[in-house]
Scaffold this active site. Structure first.
Site, short mmCIF file in Angstrom:
data_model
loop_
_atom_site.label_atom_id
_atom_site.label_comp_id
_atom_site.label_asym_id
_atom_site.label_seq_id
_atom_site.Cartn_x
_atom_site.Cartn_y
_atom_site.Cartn_z
N ARG A 1 -8.77 -0.59 10.66
CA ARG A 1 -7.47 -0.10 10.39
C ARG A 1 -7.44 0.77 9.14
O ARG A 1 -8.84 1.11 8.59
CB ARG A 1 -6.72 -1.41 9.65
CG ARG A 1 -7.54 -2.09 8.48
CD ARG A 1 -6.54 -3.47 8.40
NE ARG A 1 -7.25 -4.25 7.30
CZ ARG A 1 -7.73 -5.43 7.52
NH1 ARG A 1 -8.16 -5.66 8.72
NH2 ARG A 1 -8.35 -6.20 6.69
N ASP B 1 0.77 -1.41 -0.03
CA ASP B 1 0.22 0.12 0.09
C ASP B 1 0.83 1.37 0.10
O ASP B 1 1.73 1.47 0.79
CB ASP B 1 -0.93 0.04 1.24
CG ASP B 1 -1.77 -1.12 1.62
OD1 ASP B 1 -1.45 -2.06 0.82
OD2 ASP B 1 -2.52 -1.21 2.47
C1 FRU Z 1 -4.24 -3.30 2.45
C2 FRU Z 1 -3.93 -3.84 3.88
C3 FRU Z 1 -4.36 -2.68 4.78
C4 FRU Z 1 -3.48 -2.84 6.12
C5 FRU Z 1 -2.15 -3.27 5.18
C6 FRU Z 1 -1.21 -4.28 5.89
O1 FRU Z 1 -3.46 -3.99 1.39
O2 FRU Z 1 -4.44 -5.06 4.11
O3 FRU Z 1 -5.73 -2.96 5.13
O4 FRU Z 1 -3.22 -1.77 6.73
O5 FRU Z 1 -2.47 -3.91 4.05
O6 FRU Z 1 -0.06 -4.50 5.05
#
Ligand code: FRU
Length: 494
Positions: free
Chosen positions: A158, A30
């Site tokens: 999150r 991300d």
């Molecule tokens: C999206 C995700 C988010 C999380 C992150 C962890 O790809 O699952 O929801 O914060 O990746 O790497």
């Protein structure tokens, strides 16, 4: 091109991108907290510096003067043993708190009680050396868990997205309940440290499929005003799988969001985890993670995984939908311009692009499909057509399709067709704007739709392109092709 083998098939293992951002090695996912700070763009990203797989996440960091040329900086955030982010610093955002750069992110701790799921809380860190190093707040976590009395689990809470309001701060957090549906939770705070839960900004049951399915958990929500509307963007997670991204345009009354237009943000299978930044020119610039679509063994041999989409500028369209175009700054990488005007393409005619070759190209075509049924651009084509990726626009359905059935000799990397309707522009023409960067294809159509795909050609001679009409004559009113220079050749000189 280096090759490894997978069974008896040679697979390219070292095709790093030429102008899509990626770290020098290992895992990237991300985009996090993109921010324009004192004349420079800062981009953070989910990063496992140990290997090319998901693991205890850090925030990688890079800086650019122009959205195109990036310099890598030291890791910004890493897990603190014993802390609320002991097992990972997951996604979040960056804000300017009266001159203090501030990151708000999800801290995770693996909890055996939750069957090795991750307990998620929201944490804060600040920098006092121009974003280079970050100090975590001793009061972390600043939001210690989901609202009480709700059915939301600590394992589905999150990716905070924070913005400034007239008299304080607001934040949305992605959430949801498996098998029930996704929620966007709204909080407010006077100081970024004490947060009050306001309520659900938006919820949607996972059974609803029209006009788009939104699954059980909303990840990486992005919420911001655009023109006289508000935009909500998020990624869809369901049953341990990452699915697609969704964009909604609608109204916000200060507590709840009501969508008026809802569609896929990107029609491809490989684009996820959107993150939007407001830059100094008032533009909303969108980033996304473009993930790998190859086998773990090949990923290990390659030594890296994941890249960033190109920066995309968002706008509000007159039909109420979200418009998306590549950032014009990318034009700085154009080389070797070729232009055709009023090129008539008839079925069975010789390929007018026979002389063009390359795996790092930008192609822009304004097409009048007339009575033709479709028009097809082939990329990374081997001379005998054994490998090729097709980008097709179908007139009757108005669908843009990317067909990967013969993208690669590696059977694991040929994964069918993807796409969906993207109506022609107001002038009735179809404008395709295609960026090819070795193993990634981004196709923008008519200013408001986009497909991102990973492809893995294996043959070193899969470098040809062609443009063909089917079922009638297509007029390419204009056709422009550029070679795209490597962004690292144009180093910003940090
Ligand atoms: C999206 C995700 C988010 C999380 C992150 C962890 O790809 O699952 O929801 O914060 O990746 O790497």
């Amino acid at each position: 091109m280096n090759h490894g083998t997978e069974g008896d098939i040679a697979v390219p293992i070292a095709e790093r991108s030429r102008y899509h951002f990626q770290p020098s090695a290992n895992w990237m996912s991300d985009p996090n907290g993109p921010i324009h700070w004192r004349g420079q763009y800062h981009l953070f990203y989910q990063h496992n510096p140990r290997n090319p797989f998901f693991g205890p996440m850090c925030w990688g960091h890079a800086v650019s003067p122009d959205l195109v040329r990036w310099a890598h900086l030291p890791i910004a955030l890493a897990p603190t043993p014993g802390g609320p982010d002991a097992d990972g610093c997951w996604s979040g955002c960056a804000v300017d708190d009266a001159g203090t750069p501030t990151l708000i992110y999800t801290g995770v701790v693996k909890d055996e009680d939750y069957q090795a799921n991750y307990r998620q809380t929201q944490c804060l860190a600040i920098s006092d050396d121009n974003l280079l190093t970050w100090r975590k707040d001793p009061r972390n976590p600043i939001i210690p868990g989901p609202p009480e009395g709700d059915d939301i689990m600590v394992t589905g809470f999150r990716d905070p997205c924070v913005w400034r309001e007239a008299d304080g701060w607001a934040c949305v957090v992605g959430s949801g309940v498996e098998g029930v549906g996704g929620h966007i939770l709204l909080y407010r705070s006077p100081d970024l440290h004490c947060w009050d839960y306001v309520g659900r900004l938006y919820s949607r049951p996972c059974q609803e499929t029209s006009p788009v399915w939104t699954g059980s958990i909303f990840e990486c929500p992005q919420f911001f005003p655009l023109g006289d509307r508000h935009v909500l963007i998020f990624a869809v997670w369901d049953q341990d799988h990452l699915h697609h991204t969704v964009a909604m345009v609608g109204d916000f009354d200060g507590r709840a969001f009501t969508p008026r237009d809802m569609r896929r943000l990107d029609l491809g299978p490989d684009y996820y985890a959107p993150s939007v930044m407001l830059d100094a020119r008032g533009r909303r610039v969108l980033w996304g993670w473009v993930r790998e679509a190859r086998r773990r063994r090949v990923q290990l041999a390659t030594g890296w995984a994941g890249m960033m989409s190109l920066p995309r500028v968002l706008n509000l369209r007159s039909d109420g939908g979200l418009g998306v175009v590549p950032a014009p700054e990318l034009e700085a990488l154009r080389r070797d311009h070729r232009r055709w005007r009023d090129l008539m393409l008839s079925p069975d005619a010789a390929n007018p692009l026979d002389e063009v070759r390359g795996d790092s190209l930008e192609i822009r075509a304004c097409l009048d499909l007339g009575e033709a049924s479709s028009c097809t651009l082939a990329l990374r084509r081997s001379p005998d057509d054994e490998e090729r990726t097709l980008v097709r626009y179908e007139r009757e359905t108005g669908a843009l399709v990317v067909d990967r059935d013969r993208s690669s000799l590696d059977p694991a990397a040929r994964r069918g067709s993807h796409g969906g309707p993207i109506p022609p522009g107001e002038d009735g023409f179809v404008t395709l704007h295609v960026f090819l960067d070795r193993t990634i294809v981004e196709v923008y159509a008519n200013g408001h739709g986009c497909i991102t795909e990973r492809i893995y050609p294996t043959r070193p001679d899969s470098l040809g392109i062609s443009l063909e009409a089917e079922g009638g004559v297509v007029s390419a009113r204009t056709l422009d092709i550029w070679t795209i220079a490597s962004a690292s050749d144009a180093s910003p000189g940090y």
